[in-house]
Design a protein around this motif. Sequence first.
Motif, PDB file in Angstrom:
ATOM      1  N   UNK A  10      26.084  16.422  34.719  1.00 55.12           N
ATOM      2  CA  UNK A  10      26.116  16.144  36.158  1.00 55.12           C
ATOM      3  C   UNK A  10      26.898  17.225  36.904  1.00 55.12           C
ATOM      4  N   UNK A  11      28.016  17.623  36.296  1.00 56.71           N
ATOM      5  CA  UNK A  11      28.831  18.654  36.927  1.00 56.71           C
ATOM      6  C   UNK A  11      28.080  19.975  37.033  1.00 56.71           C
ATOM      7  N   UNK A  12      27.323  20.281  35.984  1.00 58.00           N
ATOM      8  CA  UNK A  12      26.628  21.551  35.912  1.00 58.00           C
ATOM      9  C   UNK A  12      25.381  21.572  36.793  1.00 58.00           C
ATOM     10  N   UNK A  13      24.585  20.505  36.698  1.00 61.05           N
ATOM     11  CA  UNK A  13      23.286  20.521  37.367  1.00 61.05           C
ATOM     12  C   UNK A  13      23.213  19.560  38.557  1.00 61.05           C
ATOM     13  N   UNK A  14      24.276  18.757  38.748  1.00 56.59           N
ATOM     14  CA  UNK A  14      24.316  17.877  39.907  1.00 56.59           C
ATOM     15  C   UNK A  14      23.302  16.749  39.897  1.00 56.59           C
ATOM     16  N   UNK A  15      23.048  16.190  38.742  1.00 54.85           N
ATOM     17  CA  UNK A  15      22.115  15.060  38.713  1.00 54.85           C
ATOM     18  C   UNK A  15      22.458  14.192  37.512  1.00 54.85           C
ATOM     19  N   UNK A  16      22.310  12.896  37.640  1.00 59.96           N
ATOM     20  CA  UNK A  16      22.702  12.092  36.482  1.00 59.96           C
ATOM     21  C   UNK A  16      21.588  11.215  35.915  1.00 59.96           C
ATOM     22  N   UNK A  17      20.378  11.554  36.261  1.00 62.68           N
ATOM     23  CA  UNK A  17      19.275  10.780  35.721  1.00 62.68           C
ATOM     24  C   UNK A  17      18.799  11.406  34.404  1.00 62.68           C
ATOM     25  N   UNK A  18      19.630  11.295  33.350  1.00 63.78           N
ATOM     26  CA  UNK A  18      19.364  12.107  32.152  1.00 63.78           C
ATOM     27  C   UNK A  18      18.970  11.267  30.938  1.00 63.78           C
ATOM     28  N   UNK A  19      18.380  11.947  29.962  1.00 67.82           N
ATOM     29  CA  UNK A  19      18.118  11.333  28.648  1.00 67.82           C
ATOM     30  C   UNK A  19      18.818  12.179  27.591  1.00 67.82           C
ATOM     31  N   UNK A  20      19.190  11.523  26.483  1.00 72.11           N
ATOM     32  CA  UNK A  20      19.991  12.219  25.474  1.00 72.11           C
ATOM     33  C   UNK A  20      19.266  12.208  24.123  1.00 72.11           C
ATOM     34  N   UNK A  21      19.244  13.362  23.488  1.00 73.44           N
ATOM     35  CA  UNK A  21      18.553  13.526  22.207  1.00 73.44           C
ATOM     36  C   UNK A  21      19.530  14.109  21.186  1.00 73.44           C
ATOM     37  N   UNK A  22      19.223  13.860  19.907  1.00 81.87           N
ATOM     38  CA  UNK A  22      20.103  14.349  18.842  1.00 81.87           C
ATOM     39  C   UNK A  22      19.271  14.809  17.656  1.00 81.87           C
ATOM     40  N   UNK A  48      26.670  15.396  11.405  1.00 84.99           N
ATOM     41  CA  UNK A  48      26.881  16.435  12.420  1.00 84.99           C
ATOM     42  C   UNK A  48      25.539  16.904  12.945  1.00 84.99           C
ATOM     43  N   UNK A  49      25.515  17.393  14.182  1.00 86.49           N
ATOM     44  CA  UNK A  49      24.239  17.883  14.670  1.00 86.49           C
ATOM     45  C   UNK A  49      24.321  18.440  16.072  1.00 86.49           C
ATOM     46  N   UNK A  50      23.176  18.475  16.728  1.00 82.89           N
ATOM     47  CA  UNK A  50      23.064  19.051  18.067  1.00 82.89           C
ATOM     48  C   UNK A  50      22.597  17.985  19.056  1.00 82.89           C
ATOM     49  N   UNK A  51      23.305  17.871  20.160  1.00 78.66           N
ATOM     50  CA  UNK A  51      22.925  16.943  21.231  1.00 78.66           C
ATOM     51  C   UNK A  51      22.258  17.729  22.352  1.00 78.66           C
ATOM     52  N   UNK A  52      21.284  17.108  22.998  1.00 80.66           N
ATOM     53  CA  UNK A  52      20.675  17.723  24.180  1.00 80.66           C
ATOM     54  C   UNK A  52      20.594  16.657  25.270  1.00 80.66           C
ATOM     55  N   UNK A  53      21.224  16.935  26.388  1.00 79.29           N
ATOM     56  CA  UNK A  53      21.129  16.044  27.548  1.00 79.29           C
ATOM     57  C   UNK A  53      20.142  16.727  28.488  1.00 79.29           C
ATOM     58  N   UNK A  54      19.112  16.004  28.916  1.00 82.21           N
ATOM     59  CA  UNK A  54      18.022  16.702  29.603  1.00 82.21           C
ATOM     60  C   UNK A  54      17.412  15.895  30.737  1.00 82.21           C
ATOM     61  N   UNK A  55      16.796  16.628  31.620  1.00 84.42           N
ATOM     62  CA  UNK A  55      16.103  16.012  32.755  1.00 84.42           C
ATOM     63  C   UNK A  55      14.981  16.934  33.191  1.00 84.42           C
TER      64      UNK A  55
END
Length: 388
Positions: A10-22, A48-55
């Motif tokens: 949200x801070x970076x892209x200014x939006x909080x309608x996100x989905x999260x993947x791992x 351990x792994x990689x998270x991606x928060x995306x919109x």
Amino acid sequence: MIESLRQDFKQLYGNDNTRVFFAPGRINLIGEHTDYNGGHVFPCAISFGTYAVARKREDDRIRLYSKNFKNLGMVEFTINNLSFIKAHDWANYPKGVLSVFKQNGYNIDSGFDVLFYGNIPNGAGLSSSASIELVTSVMLNELFELNVEMISMVKMSQKAENEFIGVNCGVMDQFAIGMGKEGYAILLDCSTLAYRYSKIDLKDASLVIANTNKRRGLADSKYNERRNECERALSQLQQKLDIKSLGELTEETFEANKHFITDETDRKRAKHAVYENQRTLKAVDALEKGDIELFGKLMDASHISLRDDYEVTGKELDTLVELAWKQKGTIGARMTGAGFGGCTVSIVKNDYIDAFIENVGRQYAQKVGYEASFYVASIGDGAKEIQQ
Ligand code: GLA
């Protein structure tokens, strides 16, 4: 953690309608350098792994940011501009996956913003690259409702690595990361992609990962050289034997025909590929019968073969493994992954893990001049969306 990643987004892209993947990282328990030789592997996904928060976006812009590479800032491009750009560094992995999805005709009709964060140590041979590829695949699949099966995402991710990144890896890492299952390792026949899950029940012992902390890059390692050596050996054997890969050979057939391989080095490489494949089958059989001791002995033998015949270990991995073998409570230990640095995996009795870490850690630092890191691994699920 998920919540704080959403806040970062949200801070970076200014939006909080996100989905999260791992997507996880992986360790391979046994079956090393067999995947591209048409043999078997026995890897599992780790927690351990990689998270991606995306919109998704309305326009055709793609913006990627990784908390692991803050100094590289945000990487931006558009959906019709998917060429490899060296300065884009890590972002070439998700870009490559996107490019392969598009080549395969999947309809990705808008841009998107992503924030990545990974807790796999980079360059440790736990497949941080396949992890970011699979998290990207799953994200594209879900955001754009593409209905792609996991096995196709595995293959497209491998293709991105082979053709876009230019690393000629086999299928093991992407497969383990896509198809992993909590509590299970996967016995995969790399020539047919037939597989089965095998429960990892180590009774009173656990898997301990030790990182040499020697940095390695697959791309500039001797990985491709090993592949070529095996291909040369195979083509000489094919003049006498009707086989498609080294994975088809038993030890006996290999011994009876190895003189057709003229170069001594090529012969050693092929020997490893054949014996390691057979060892993997024996090891899984032992484990499934509850014989963890035998599984451990086969892990040790795998390391010795990778050290002496395949020659992909080096001082750091050998030091860690040889120290591990000497500890009370160690059932088996070997390098895992491509080698040339990276990690080892050991099976250690729970009562002895603290002493193991203490002793191996201290003596490694004395011998090598810097510290190793240790993790008790838990076997997690493959790539997925994290439901809120
Ligand atoms: C790397 C590659 C895999 C496999 C291993 C060695 O991890 O990406 O495909 O070849 O090395 O077993």
